[in-house]
Design a protein around this motif. Structure first.
Motif: not given
Length: 149
Positions: A108-121
Motif C-alpha cells: 500500500n505504501l513504501y517508507s524509506i527508513k529515515p535517519s532521525s526519530l523525528g522524521d520517523l514519528t
C-alpha cells in the motif's frame, strides 16, 4: 485522532534489526494514536503470526533472514484472507527497482527508513492517522513513497 477509550491500533513490524525495532517503538509512542506494537523478527515468524492474529497494519522490512520481505509480500497478497491487510514497506532500500516491485506486488505504501526519530514519528503519524479499517489505500505510483516532509 483516537481517544484513550478507543481500541488500540494493532501495528505489526516485521524487522530483524533490534536497533530499528527500538527506534520504531520510540516513534510509535510519540504518535497521537493508541498503538499495540508486535514484532516478527523474520519472514517465517511473520507468516505464523499472521495466521494467529491479523494486525490492523503491517510494516514490512525487505531485508530479513529466513524469508525476505519480497517473499512475504507475494505470499500475503496471494492469500485472500489478507486482502484487507494494509502493508507498508519499511526499508532502507531506496532504489527504484525495489520500490516498483513492491508497488506491483500490492504494497500500500513504501517508507524509506529515515535517519532521525523525528522524521520517523512524522511518517508514522501520517500513516497511522489513516482510517485503514474504512478504506484500503492504494496510491498512484507518484504517491507510493512516504517521506517525512
Amino acid at each position: 485522532m483516537q481517544t484513550l477509550n478507543q481500541e488500540a491500533t494493532h501495528v505489526m513490524l516485521a524487522d530483524d534489526d533490534e536497533d530499528d525495532y527500538y527506534v520504531f517503538s520510540l516513534a510509535v509512542a510519540e504518535v497521537p494514536v493508541k498503538v499495540l506494537l508486535t514484532r516478527a523478527e523474520d519472514g517465517e515468524k511473520l507468516m505464523r503470526l499472521l495466521d494467529e492474529k491479523l494486525p490492523d497494519i503491517l510494516f514490512l522490512d525487505l531485508q530479513m533472514p529466513i524469508k525476505d520481505g519480497h517473499a512475504c509480500l507475494r505470499e500475503i497478497r496471494a492469500d485472500k484472507r489478507f486482502d484487507k491487510l494494509p502493508i507498508v514497506i519499511y526499508s532502507s532500500l531506496e532504489d527504484l527497482k525495489n520500490i516498483e516491485m513492491c508497488y506491483r506486488e500490492g504494497a500500500n505504501l513504501y517508507s524509506i527508513k529515515p535517519s532521525s526519530l523525528g522524521d520517523l514519528t512524522a511518517i508514522l503519524e501520517r500513516i497511522l492517522l489513516v482510517d485503514w479499517k474504512k478504506m484500503l489505500y492504494f496510491p498512484t505510483f507518484s504517491q507510493f513513497v512516504v517521506r517525512a516532509s
